[in-house]
Design a protein around this motif. Structure first.
Motif, short mmCIF file in Angstrom:
data_model
loop_
_atom_site.label_atom_id
_atom_site.label_comp_id
_atom_site.label_asym_id
_atom_site.label_seq_id
_atom_site.Cartn_x
_atom_site.Cartn_y
_atom_site.Cartn_z
N ALA A 127 113.13 39.71 -49.45
CA ALA A 127 113.88 39.53 -48.20
C ALA A 127 115.36 39.29 -48.45
CB ALA A 127 113.28 38.38 -47.40
N ASP A 128 115.71 38.81 -49.65
CA ASP A 128 117.13 38.51 -49.94
C ASP A 128 117.86 39.72 -50.53
OD1 ASP A 128 117.30 35.65 -49.27
OD2 ASP A 128 115.75 35.48 -50.80
N THR A 129 117.28 40.33 -51.57
CA THR A 129 117.99 41.42 -52.25
C THR A 129 117.59 42.80 -51.72
OG1 THR A 129 116.30 41.63 -53.95
CG2 THR A 129 118.08 40.08 -54.39
N HIS A 130 116.55 42.86 -50.90
CA HIS A 130 116.03 44.11 -50.31
C HIS A 130 115.42 45.03 -51.37
CE1 HIS A 130 119.08 43.60 -46.75
NE2 HIS A 130 118.47 42.48 -47.09
N GLN A 131 115.13 44.50 -52.55
CA GLN A 131 114.51 45.32 -53.60
C GLN A 131 113.01 45.48 -53.32
OE1 GLN A 131 116.02 46.78 -56.43
NE2 GLN A 131 117.80 46.28 -55.18
N LEU A 132 112.51 46.66 -53.66
CA LEU A 132 111.08 46.93 -53.49
C LEU A 132 110.29 46.10 -54.50
CD1 LEU A 132 109.18 48.90 -51.94
CD2 LEU A 132 109.30 50.36 -53.94
N VAL A 133 109.25 45.41 -54.03
CA VAL A 133 108.44 44.59 -54.93
C VAL A 133 107.11 45.28 -55.23
CG1 VAL A 133 107.21 42.38 -55.15
CG2 VAL A 133 109.50 42.44 -54.17
N ALA A 134 106.48 45.83 -54.20
CA ALA A 134 105.19 46.48 -54.42
C ALA A 134 104.93 47.52 -53.35
CB ALA A 134 104.07 45.45 -54.38
N LYS A 135 104.20 48.56 -53.73
CA LYS A 135 103.68 49.50 -52.72
C LYS A 135 102.29 49.90 -53.18
CE LYS A 135 106.44 53.18 -54.71
NZ LYS A 135 106.19 52.57 -55.99
N LEU A 136 101.37 49.89 -52.22
CA LEU A 136 99.97 50.20 -52.54
C LEU A 136 99.53 51.36 -51.68
CD1 LEU A 136 98.48 46.60 -52.60
CD2 LEU A 136 99.30 47.93 -54.50
N SER A 137 98.60 52.15 -52.21
CA SER A 137 98.17 53.34 -51.48
C SER A 137 97.45 52.99 -50.18
CB SER A 137 97.29 54.21 -52.36
OG SER A 137 96.22 53.44 -52.84
N ASN A 138 96.81 51.81 -50.12
CA ASN A 138 96.18 51.41 -48.86
C ASN A 138 96.62 50.00 -48.49
OD1 ASN A 138 94.37 49.37 -50.01
ND2 ASN A 138 93.47 51.12 -51.03
N ARG A 139 96.16 49.53 -47.31
CA ARG A 139 96.60 48.20 -46.88
C ARG A 139 95.41 47.26 -46.75
NH1 ARG A 139 97.69 49.14 -40.43
NH2 ARG A 139 95.96 50.53 -40.15
N LEU A 140 94.35 47.54 -47.48
CA LEU A 140 93.16 46.69 -47.41
C LEU A 140 93.47 45.33 -48.02
CD1 LEU A 140 90.47 49.26 -48.58
CD2 LEU A 140 91.02 48.60 -46.24
N SER A 141 92.93 44.28 -47.40
CA SER A 141 93.18 42.92 -47.89
C SER A 141 92.78 42.81 -49.35
CB SER A 141 92.36 41.92 -47.08
OG SER A 141 92.65 42.07 -45.73
N ARG A 142 91.62 43.39 -49.68
CA ARG A 142 91.11 43.29 -51.06
C ARG A 142 92.13 43.86 -52.06
NH1 ARG A 142 88.32 39.84 -52.88
NH2 ARG A 142 89.69 40.01 -54.66
N SER A 143 92.70 45.02 -51.74
CA SER A 143 93.64 45.66 -52.66
C SER A 143 94.89 44.81 -52.83
CB SER A 143 94.07 47.02 -52.12
OG SER A 143 92.97 47.75 -51.71
N ILE A 144 95.38 44.24 -51.73
CA ILE A 144 96.61 43.45 -51.79
C ILE A 144 96.37 42.17 -52.60
CG2 ILE A 144 98.38 42.28 -50.41
CD1 ILE A 144 97.64 44.23 -48.11
N ILE A 145 95.24 41.52 -52.35
CA ILE A 145 94.91 40.29 -53.08
C ILE A 145 94.80 40.60 -54.58
CG2 ILE A 145 93.13 38.52 -53.44
CD1 ILE A 145 92.52 38.77 -50.41
N ASP A 146 94.04 41.65 -54.91
CA ASP A 146 93.87 42.02 -56.32
C ASP A 146 95.21 42.33 -56.97
OD1 ASP A 146 91.23 41.65 -56.21
OD2 ASP A 146 90.66 43.78 -56.09
N TYR A 147 96.04 43.05 -56.25
CA TYR A 147 97.33 43.45 -56.81
C TYR A 147 98.15 42.24 -57.24
CZ TYR A 147 101.94 45.51 -57.27
OH TYR A 147 103.15 45.89 -57.77
N PHE A 148 98.28 41.27 -56.35
CA PHE A 148 99.13 40.11 -56.67
C PHE A 148 98.44 39.17 -57.66
CE2 PHE A 148 101.40 41.47 -52.85
CZ PHE A 148 102.70 41.36 -53.29
#
Ligand SMILES: [Zn+2]
Length: 412
Positions: A179-200
């Protein structure tokens, strides 16, 4: 055309070991190619690089074509004869290397850099291929080689934005940025909760995730369910723009419903509501109450305040929605937490479109108030999404997710 003495740098060839002996142009199917003939002798080999035996001899030349950066409208090719050496002990051949290319590549490094510069501008592969005189698959291969997708960012930012974008085949993909530097942190092919949790969880330790202070989300229910699990100390912020949008839609719905109930389409109030709808979305402090202006659609001179008053005096139901909308916008604009809290707590259902909005905001009460306390919004991520959208439009969409994500990496 044939000449004897050439300066290699004239053709963009930086390697001093290459001697240019001739240059000519060839035409094939209207494609003009500038062919440069050269030799690469290199230093004599004293011993074999494989078996270190000293019994090595010169063993003729091997010719290869190297694609150089194009100049103007024609392709440039270096027809290079490289000295080969033979080892009498192990019977293997070898020769000098040029820094013009990498390994046995036929594309000059400079040409690959030229391709990547065009890729960063968000051009389609076919267009880049046309400019650089190579094939679209060469462009895609170069992107594959030069762009390595990041496993994680070096330091997880303290303030994050969560959102989604439409990627390949109408699928929704998850995107997260600082939110401060506007740099991309992550992008995932889907938006499923499971995928996001696993990713982080797989990439960042608990102590790193504990350092996250805020996460901005839209009113997507699924994110708020697991954010506290991922980032135990983070505050969730609902994006202000989404609150405004939700309330704005309710106001429009109420206005349209009122319009539908009117039979006289030539009445003043009908014309005001129909053509001057923007007036109702305006903050009431910005409404001009003194100077009469010509209102297009209404075809009359009157003050903006007068126009609004005519409508809300005649339709009390619409007035209720309008007043709630204005209070909500006022609280957001002035970042008045007390006002917002009071509005949400004291609201009585009036059986109109605003009821659902307030009910939703009440459900996310704490997060809505956070949006007034913290300065963060989803603005930065909307900017990134816009760039992604532009890329997709310029390239006529993507079919391959990996390819699309690599193009996004090049762009951002
Ligand atoms: Zn050898």
């Amino acid at each position: 055309m044939s000449q004897n003495h050439f300066n290699p740098t004239c053709f963009g060839i930086e390697d001093k070991n290459i001697n240019i002996v001739a240059a000519e142009t060839e035409t094939d199917h209207n494609q003009v190619t500038e062919v440069i003939y050269g030799y690469l002798m290199g230093k004599p080999f004293a011993k074999c690089p494989y078996c270190h035996h000293a019994h090595v001899i010169r063993n003729g030349f091997r010719q290869s074509d190297i694609h150089l950066t194009s100049s103007g409208d024609h392709q440039r090719l270096l027809r290079l004869k490289k000295q080969r050496w033979l080892c009498h002990s192990c019977q293997r051949t070898f020769g000098p290397q040029t820094n013009l290319t990498k390994g046995h590549d036929s594309l000059a490094q400079a040409l690959k850099s030229q391709i990547m510069n065009l890729v960063r501008l968000g051009m389609p592969a076919a267009q880049i291929a046309l400019i650089t005189h190579c094939s679209p698959s060469t462009v895609i291969r170069t992107i594959d080689e030069r762009v390595q997708s990041q496993r994680r960012v070096a330091r997880l930012p303290h303030n994050l934005c969560f959102d989604e974008f439409r990627s390949v085949k109408h699928a929704m993909s998850f995107i997260c940025c600082d939110a401060d530097t506007h740099q991309l942190v992550a992008k995932l092919s889907n938006r499923l909760s499971r995928s996001i949790i696993d990713y982080f969880e797989n990439r960042y330790s608990l102590s790193e995730r504990q350092a996250v202070r805020t996460v901005v989300v839209d009113m997507n229910a699924q994110y708020s369910q697991f954010i506290h699990r991922l980032f135990p100390k983070a505050e969730i912020i609902i994006d202000r723009f989404h609150i405004t949008q939700l309330a704005g839609r309710a106001l429009d719905a109420a206005r349209i419903q009122t319009l539908k109930g009117l039979s006289d389409h030539r009445s003043r109030t009908y014309r005001i509501m129909k053509s001057q709808w923007r007036l109702f979305h305006k903050d009431f402090t910005d409404i001009n109450a003194d100077k009469p202006v010509y209102l297009r659609g209404v075809n009359e001179y009157m003050t903006q305040q007068n126009a609004i008053d005519l409508v809300i005096d005649q339709f009390p139901d619409f007035d209720n929605v309008y007043q709630t909308y204005q209070r909500l916008m006022r609280a957001i604009k002035t970042k008045n937490v007390h006002e917002m809290s009071q509005l949400l707590n004291e609201y009585h259902p009036q059986h109109n479109q605003m009821d659902v909005v307030i009910q939703t905001l009440k459900h996310y009460h704490h997060y809505v108030l956070n949006s007034l306390i913290y300065p963060y919004s989803n603005g930065p991520i909307e900017g990134l999404n816009r760039k992604i959208k532009d890329l997709k439009r310029h390239c006529y969409g993507f079919r391959n997710m990996t390819n699309f994500f690599k193009r996004i990496d090049c762009l951002l």
